[in-house]
Design an enzyme around this catalytic site. Structure first.
Site, PDB file in Angstrom:
ATOM      1  N   SER A  82       1.174  -1.016   0.060  1.00  0.00           N
ATOM      2  CA  SER A  82      -0.174  -0.280   0.000  1.00  0.00           C
ATOM      3  C   SER A  82       1.105   1.554   0.024  1.00  0.00           C
ATOM      4  O   SER A  82      -0.056   2.548  -0.594  1.00  0.00           O
ATOM      5  CB  SER A  82      -0.888  -0.229   1.308  1.00  0.00           C
ATOM      6  OG  SER A  82      -0.342  -0.293   2.457  1.00  0.00           O
ATOM      7  N   LYS A  90       0.345   4.299   6.916  1.00  0.00           N
ATOM      8  CA  LYS A  90      -0.306   4.915   5.565  1.00  0.00           C
ATOM      9  C   LYS A  90      -0.238   6.577   5.972  1.00  0.00           C
ATOM     10  O   LYS A  90       0.503   6.262   6.707  1.00  0.00           O
ATOM     11  CB  LYS A  90      -2.154   5.091   5.680  1.00  0.00           C
ATOM     12  CG  LYS A  90      -2.869   3.619   6.075  1.00  0.00           C
ATOM     13  CD  LYS A  90      -2.741   3.090   4.604  1.00  0.00           C
ATOM     14  CE  LYS A  90      -2.921   1.515   4.554  1.00  0.00           C
ATOM     15  NZ  LYS A  90      -2.629   0.296   3.708  1.00  0.00           N
TER      16      LYS A  90
END
Length: 166
Positions: free
Chosen positions: A40, A83
């Site tokens: 990600s 993230k």
């Protein structure tokens, strides 16, 4: 002789307990080393990269847009996620959401942040589970240390284009 052995044993246990507490406090409040897994955050952080995370900014509420953070997963409390912070409380975020959370834009609620992976096509992030509470943030990644050929600071904000001030 038995008294000497017991004394040395208790002294060793005392030192072990003290050093264990110091190490725990260091990892909990100051920072530590973390291995990131998953696609990600590619191309910023590759699968199996080892990074240094500092926890002080989280304790002083100094997380900023563009920071790469580690947080407890809102969908699985036993795992962590890595993230980028795209929006802080009050920010208007725009996203094409695969879920019904967003229609076209939304405001990040108080005491929450909006997170997205840098690999937009392969990231489960706030587009899926919405903004996450600030209390889930564990730390801010500041340095990529492994592999050595990718050693660098991660404090810059290359993806600032994906958010706007409310």
């Amino acid at each position: 002789m038995l008294r000497s052995i017991l004394g040395k044993t208790f002294r060793l246990l005392g030192y072990t307990l003290q050093y264990g507490c110091i190490v725990h406090c260091n990892f909990e409040y100051i920072g530590g080393v973390v291995m990131c897994s998953g696609p990600s955050m590619e191309s910023t952080i590759q699968n199996s990269d080892i990074v240094c995370a500092e926890n002080l900014s989280q304790h002083f509420y100094a997380i900023q847009r563009g920071d790469v953070i580690i947080a407890k997963s809102p969908s699985d409390s036993k795992s962590n996620i890595c993230k980028r912070v795209i929006g802080l409380e009050g920010d208007k975020v725009f996203a094409h959401s695969p879920s019904d959370y967003l229609k076209s834009h939304s405001y990040v609620p108080r005491s929450h942040v909006w997170l997205e992976g840098d690999n937009l096509q392969n990231s489960t992030d706030s587009k899926y589970y919405g903004p996450i509470p600030y209390r889930l943030i564990r730390g801010c990644i500041c340095l990529n240390i492994w592999p050595l050929n990718d050693f660098r600071f991660l404090c810059d904000n290359p993806n600032g284009r994906r958010f706007s001030d409310g």
